[in-house]
Design an enzyme around this catalytic site. Structure first.
Site, PDB file in Angstrom:
ATOM      1  N   LYS A   1      31.846  50.874  40.053  1.00 55.54           N
ATOM      2  CA  LYS A   1      32.664  49.907  40.795  1.00 55.54           C
ATOM      3  C   LYS A   1      33.011  50.371  42.214  1.00 55.54           C
ATOM      4  O   LYS A   1      33.169  49.558  43.113  1.00 55.54           O
ATOM      5  CB  LYS A   1      33.943  49.587  40.023  1.00 55.54           C
ATOM      6  CG  LYS A   1      33.697  48.694  38.817  1.00 55.54           C
ATOM      7  CD  LYS A   1      34.999  48.267  38.174  1.00 55.54           C
ATOM      8  CE  LYS A   1      34.722  47.395  36.969  1.00 55.54           C
ATOM      9  NZ  LYS A   1      35.929  46.874  36.330  1.00 55.54           N
TER      10      LYS A   1
ATOM     11  N   GLY B   1      44.096  54.012  37.299  1.00 57.91           N
ATOM     12  CA  GLY B   1      42.657  54.031  37.585  1.00 57.91           C
ATOM     13  C   GLY B   1      42.209  52.718  38.208  1.00 57.91           C
ATOM     14  O   GLY B   1      43.012  51.971  38.767  1.00 57.91           O
ATOM     15  N   GLY B   2      40.901  52.427  38.075  1.00 53.66           N
ATOM     16  CA  GLY B   2      40.321  51.249  38.728  1.00 53.66           C
ATOM     17  C   GLY B   2      40.943  49.932  38.277  1.00 53.66           C
ATOM     18  O   GLY B   2      41.288  49.082  39.105  1.00 53.66           O
TER      19      GLY B   2
ATOM     20  N   TYR C   1      40.370  45.130  24.812  1.00 55.08           N
ATOM     21  CA  TYR C   1      40.155  43.984  23.924  1.00 55.08           C
ATOM     22  C   TYR C   1      39.335  44.368  22.691  1.00 55.08           C
ATOM     23  O   TYR C   1      39.126  43.562  21.794  1.00 55.08           O
ATOM     24  CB  TYR C   1      39.503  42.810  24.667  1.00 55.08           C
ATOM     25  CG  TYR C   1      38.289  43.189  25.471  1.00 55.08           C
ATOM     26  CD1 TYR C   1      37.048  43.294  24.890  1.00 55.08           C
ATOM     27  CD2 TYR C   1      38.416  43.465  26.822  1.00 55.08           C
ATOM     28  CE1 TYR C   1      35.950  43.667  25.634  1.00 55.08           C
ATOM     29  CE2 TYR C   1      37.327  43.840  27.580  1.00 55.08           C
ATOM     30  CZ  TYR C   1      36.092  43.935  26.977  1.00 55.08           C
ATOM     31  OH  TYR C   1      35.000  44.313  27.717  1.00 55.08           O
TER      32      TYR C   1
ATOM     33  N   ASP D   1      38.597  41.257  38.765  1.00 52.16           N
ATOM     34  CA  ASP D   1      39.400  41.767  37.644  1.00 52.16           C
ATOM     35  C   ASP D   1      40.877  41.359  37.770  1.00 52.16           C
ATOM     36  O   ASP D   1      41.485  40.884  36.808  1.00 52.16           O
ATOM     37  CB  ASP D   1      39.329  43.301  37.580  1.00 52.16           C
ATOM     38  CG  ASP D   1      38.043  43.792  36.918  1.00 52.16           C
ATOM     39  OD1 ASP D   1      37.472  43.051  36.093  1.00 52.16           O
ATOM     40  OD2 ASP D   1      37.617  44.919  37.236  1.00 52.16           O
TER      41      ASP D   1
ATOM     42  N   LEU E   1      45.044  45.943  28.367  1.00 49.55           N
ATOM     43  CA  LEU E   1      43.766  45.529  28.955  1.00 49.55           C
ATOM     44  C   LEU E   1      42.603  45.698  27.980  1.00 49.55           C
ATOM     45  O   LEU E   1      41.557  45.077  28.125  1.00 49.55           O
ATOM     46  CB  LEU E   1      43.477  46.340  30.233  1.00 49.55           C
ATOM     47  CG  LEU E   1      43.879  45.677  31.555  1.00 49.55           C
ATOM     48  CD1 LEU E   1      45.361  45.382  31.594  1.00 49.55           C
ATOM     49  CD2 LEU E   1      43.489  46.534  32.738  1.00 49.55           C
TER      50      LEU E   1
ATOM     51  N   THR F   1      30.063  47.394  36.534  1.00 49.59           N
ATOM     52  CA  THR F   1      31.062  48.016  35.658  1.00 49.59           C
ATOM     53  C   THR F   1      30.975  49.536  35.742  1.00 49.59           C
ATOM     54  O   THR F   1      30.272  50.079  36.602  1.00 49.59           O
ATOM     55  CB  THR F   1      30.943  47.441  34.215  1.00 49.59           C
ATOM     56  OG1 THR F   1      32.014  47.967  33.434  1.00 49.59           O
ATOM     57  CG2 THR F   1      29.627  47.786  33.543  1.00 49.59           C
TER      58      THR F   1
END
Ligand code: NAP
Length: 277
Positions: free
Chosen positions: A67, A130-131, A223, A103, A221, A63
């Site tokens: 990554k 971004g990622g 949570y 992901d 995305l 993470t």
């Protein structure tokens, strides 16, 4: 038989829900395995990765902020991880380290499986380049969305991402939006927030209610919190709304399957996340 060790590599990593979810999966299938936290500083990263096999570690999740940084240490990279340019799952196979990105697949499995949303031929808009956005964009293109527009405050990032997507996927029309209104949300069936805006109580509302409409699915995305201001607003105007907990669940399930070769026990994994979420 010795206990297999898995874990999540990051810095910091203390708030990760992955140990809860993966340990519940091992327990449900009666596997002699445990999943722990690997909090490593940038200085410790190379040494940790080079000794994964010797340390008896069978697989890891990766993470923030590693990554992309783990890629030079890997023996192989899945086609999807290569396209995304980031890895969130490593399988240790003897002295070899195999890299994957689950992901995007987590997002698709949640969207199509749980939310019954068919991406094919849909117009979608995304905030952030971004990622996480790269993973979602690649898998949305694989799912053959009709158009994908991306807005990032840093236009260089959205330009780079859109350029790469255009080179690799011919069935989707990709567009850089230079403002929120330029995303043309009114023509979209899905709006995705792939920025971290909304995690903090003090964060502003990302999109004004006037730009949303009731036939939209708004997918955040984030949570934690379970309901960002964006999701709250979407619900208030009658649109559908989902946070990213389902994506987290499905990316973890896919990692579990890569490591163990077994079907993930979804009910057990979902149950522990729902208790937390
Ligand atoms: P990231 O690499 O920092 O990318 C976020 C991008 O959004 C950056 O390019 C950022 O630009 C841009 N941005 C910031 N504010 C914006 C705004 N108001 N409008 C448009 N763009 C804006 O973060 P990430 O790793 O992709 O993660 C993004 C979010 O997804 C995080 O909240 C993360 O927790 C979540 N996530 C969830 C899951 C899941 O399983 N549910 C998985 C992965 C990530 P600057 O860099 O210039 O600020």
């Amino acid at each position: 038989m010795t206990t297999k060790v898995y874990g999540v590599l990051g810095y910091p990593v203390k708030h990760s829900l992955s140990p809860l979810m993966q340990n519940a999966a091992f327990k449900a299938l009666n596997l002699d395995a445990q999943y722990i936290l690997f909090e490593k500083t940038p200085q410790e990263l190379a040494g940790f990765l080079l000794y994964l096999n010797k340390e008896g570690i069978s697989g890891i999740n990766v993470t923030v902020p590693y990554k992309e940084k783990v890629i030079p240490y890997l023996s192989s990279l899945s086609k999807e991880a290569q396209l995304i340019g980031a890895v969130n799952t490593i399988k240790v196979s003897g002295s070899k380290l195999e890299g994957f990105n689950t992901d995007g697949e987590g997002f698709i499995r949640h969207l199509t499986g749980d939310l019954r949303f068919d991406l094919r031929k849909k117009n979608i808009a995304m905030l952030g380049a971004g990622g996480a956005s790269r993973a979602v964009a690649v898998y949305s293109a694989i799912a053959k969305v009709r158009t994908l527009a991306i807005y990032d405050v840093d236009k260089e990032k959205s330009t780079a991402l859109i350029g790469q997507l255009k080179n690799n996927f011919k069935d989707t029309e990709f567009r850089i939006a230079d403002s929120l209104s330029n995303l043309n949300i009114q023509d979209c069936a899905l709006l995705i927030n792939a920025t971290p805006i909304g995690m903090k109580e003090s964060d502003p509302l990302l999109v004004e209610p006037g730009l949303l409409h009731k036939d939209l699915l708004v997918y955040d995305l984030i949570y934690n919190p379970a309901k960002t201001k964006l999701l709250q607003t979407a619900e208030e105007i009658g649109a559908k709304a989902s946070n990213g907990l389902g994506m987290l669940l499905h990316q973890g399930a896919r990692s579990f399957e890569i490591w163990t070769g077994k079907l993930a026990p979804m009910a057990a994994m979902r149950a522990v996340l729902q208790q937390k979420g």
